[in-house]
Design a protein around this motif. Sequence first.
Motif, PDB file in Angstrom:
ATOM      1  N   ARG A 105       0.828  -1.216   0.000  1.00 65.82           N
ATOM      2  CA  ARG A 105       0.000   0.000   0.000  1.00 65.82           C
ATOM      3  C   ARG A 105       0.854   1.253   0.000  1.00 65.82           C
ATOM      4  O   ARG A 105       0.539   2.240  -0.679  1.00 65.82           O
ATOM      5  CB  ARG A 105      -0.933  -0.008   1.214  1.00 65.82           C
ATOM      6  CG  ARG A 105      -2.067  -1.022   1.051  1.00 65.82           C
ATOM      7  CD  ARG A 105      -2.990  -1.084   2.250  1.00 65.82           C
ATOM      8  NE  ARG A 105      -3.446   0.207   2.678  1.00 65.82           N
ATOM      9  CZ  ARG A 105      -3.802   0.517   3.927  1.00 65.82           C
ATOM     10  NH1 ARG A 105      -3.742  -0.407   4.859  1.00 65.82           N
ATOM     11  NH2 ARG A 105      -4.207   1.715   4.243  1.00 65.82           N
ATOM     12  N   LEU A 106       1.963   1.247   0.759  1.00 67.09           N
ATOM     13  CA  LEU A 106       2.850   2.402   0.804  1.00 67.09           C
ATOM     14  C   LEU A 106       3.514   2.633  -0.562  1.00 67.09           C
ATOM     15  O   LEU A 106       3.609   3.782  -1.018  1.00 67.09           O
ATOM     16  CB  LEU A 106       3.914   2.191   1.896  1.00 67.09           C
ATOM     17  CG  LEU A 106       4.920   3.313   2.083  1.00 67.09           C
ATOM     18  CD1 LEU A 106       4.204   4.604   2.472  1.00 67.09           C
ATOM     19  CD2 LEU A 106       5.951   2.932   3.119  1.00 67.09           C
ATOM     20  N   GLU A 107       3.957   1.575  -1.220  1.00 67.90           N
ATOM     21  CA  GLU A 107       4.569   1.720  -2.549  1.00 67.90           C
ATOM     22  C   GLU A 107       3.564   2.280  -3.557  1.00 67.90           C
ATOM     23  O   GLU A 107       3.904   3.147  -4.375  1.00 67.90           O
ATOM     24  CB  GLU A 107       5.102   0.375  -3.040  1.00 67.90           C
ATOM     25  CG  GLU A 107       6.367  -0.072  -2.353  1.00 67.90           C
ATOM     26  CD  GLU A 107       6.831  -1.445  -2.819  1.00 67.90           C
ATOM     27  OE1 GLU A 107       6.139  -2.075  -3.641  1.00 67.90           O
ATOM     28  OE2 GLU A 107       7.894  -1.879  -2.339  1.00 67.90           O
ATOM     29  N   ALA A 108       2.328   1.788  -3.478  1.00 62.84           N
ATOM     30  CA  ALA A 108       1.300   2.280  -4.409  1.00 62.84           C
ATOM     31  C   ALA A 108       1.032   3.758  -4.157  1.00 62.84           C
ATOM     32  O   ALA A 108       0.892   4.546  -5.097  1.00 62.84           O
ATOM     33  CB  ALA A 108       0.016   1.467  -4.256  1.00 62.84           C
ATOM     34  N   PHE A 109       0.962   4.184  -2.896  1.00 61.62           N
ATOM     35  CA  PHE A 109       0.730   5.587  -2.569  1.00 61.62           C
ATOM     36  C   PHE A 109       1.876   6.465  -3.071  1.00 61.62           C
ATOM     37  O   PHE A 109       1.652   7.538  -3.651  1.00 61.62           O
ATOM     38  CB  PHE A 109       0.558   5.754  -1.062  1.00 61.62           C
ATOM     39  CG  PHE A 109       0.544   7.175  -0.613  1.00 61.62           C
ATOM     40  CD1 PHE A 109      -0.574   7.976  -0.821  1.00 61.62           C
ATOM     41  CD2 PHE A 109       1.654   7.748  -0.012  1.00 61.62           C
ATOM     42  CE1 PHE A 109      -0.583   9.296  -0.427  1.00 61.62           C
ATOM     43  CE2 PHE A 109       1.650   9.062   0.394  1.00 61.62           C
ATOM     44  CZ  PHE A 109       0.531   9.851   0.192  1.00 61.62           C
ATOM     45  N   LEU A 110       3.101   6.013  -2.877  1.00 63.05           N
ATOM     46  CA  LEU A 110       4.246   6.801  -3.343  1.00 63.05           C
ATOM     47  C   LEU A 110       4.269   6.926  -4.865  1.00 63.05           C
ATOM     48  O   LEU A 110       4.584   7.998  -5.410  1.00 63.05           O
ATOM     49  CB  LEU A 110       5.563   6.181  -2.834  1.00 63.05           C
ATOM     50  CG  LEU A 110       5.837   6.317  -1.332  1.00 63.05           C
ATOM     51  CD1 LEU A 110       7.098   5.568  -0.952  1.00 63.05           C
ATOM     52  CD2 LEU A 110       5.961   7.775  -0.946  1.00 63.05           C
ATOM     53  N   GLU A 111       3.938   5.849  -5.567  1.00 61.00           N
ATOM     54  CA  GLU A 111       3.915   5.911  -7.035  1.00 61.00           C
ATOM     55  C   GLU A 111       2.853   6.896  -7.531  1.00 61.00           C
ATOM     56  O   GLU A 111       3.120   7.710  -8.420  1.00 61.00           O
ATOM     57  CB  GLU A 111       3.653   4.528  -7.621  1.00 61.00           C
ATOM     58  CG  GLU A 111       4.833   3.605  -7.562  1.00 61.00           C
ATOM     59  CD  GLU A 111       4.504   2.228  -8.105  1.00 61.00           C
ATOM     60  OE1 GLU A 111       3.420   2.045  -8.732  1.00 61.00           O
ATOM     61  OE2 GLU A 111       5.324   1.317  -7.901  1.00 61.00           O
ATOM     62  N   THR A 112       1.666   6.815  -6.951  1.00 61.99           N
ATOM     63  CA  THR A 112       0.607   7.710  -7.423  1.00 61.99           C
ATOM     64  C   THR A 112       0.892   9.162  -7.055  1.00 61.99           C
ATOM     65  O   THR A 112       0.647  10.071  -7.853  1.00 61.99           O
ATOM     66  CB  THR A 112      -0.756   7.300  -6.839  1.00 61.99           C
ATOM     67  OG1 THR A 112      -0.679   7.296  -5.429  1.00 61.99           O
ATOM     68  CG2 THR A 112      -1.196   5.971  -7.374  1.00 61.99           C
ATOM     69  N   SER A 113       1.434   9.377  -5.869  1.00 63.50           N
ATOM     70  CA  SER A 113       1.723  10.763  -5.501  1.00 63.50           C
ATOM     71  C   SER A 113       2.902  11.303  -6.301  1.00 63.50           C
ATOM     72  O   SER A 113       2.918  12.471  -6.688  1.00 63.50           O
ATOM     73  CB  SER A 113       1.997  10.868  -3.989  1.00 63.50           C
ATOM     74  OG  SER A 113       3.154  10.131  -3.629  1.00 63.50           O
TER      75      SER A 113
END
Length: 124
Positions: A105-113
Motif C-alpha cells: 500500500r505504501l509503494e502504491a501511494f508513493l507511485e501515485t503521488s
Amino acid sequence: MNQFPTSEDDSEVPTPGCFWENSPPEDSQLERFLRQHAPAPPVAASHLEADLIQRIITASPTPQQRWRWYSVWVVSPLMAASLLIAWAGDRWLRPTPASTTEVVRLEAFLETSWDGVVYGGSDF
C-alpha cells in the motif's frame, strides 16, 4: 554483694514448676558450689552511661559516612532505574516490522503521488 545465699545448709525451697525441681543430687551440690563462689559484679560508674548517651546525641556523621549513605540510598536506585530505562527504551523504540500488505500500500501511494507531482495529474 552476692545475691545468692552463701551458707552451706541452703534451705531455700525451689518454687514449683522450676527446671531444677527434679534435678539429681549432684546438680544441687554444683548449684550450691556456684552460689557460694559466685563473683560479685563490678560496681558501675554512674557517669559512664550519661557520657555515652551524650556522645551519641552530639556525634555527627563523618563525610565518609555521609557518602556511604548517599551512595547506598541515592546512587544505587538511580543506576538501577537508568538500566531499566535503557532496557525498556530499546524495546519500546525499536520499530516493528511492517507487514507485506502495508509495504504494498505504501509503494502504491508513493507511485501515485510521485506521478501526480511530476506529471500534474493529481491534486496533491
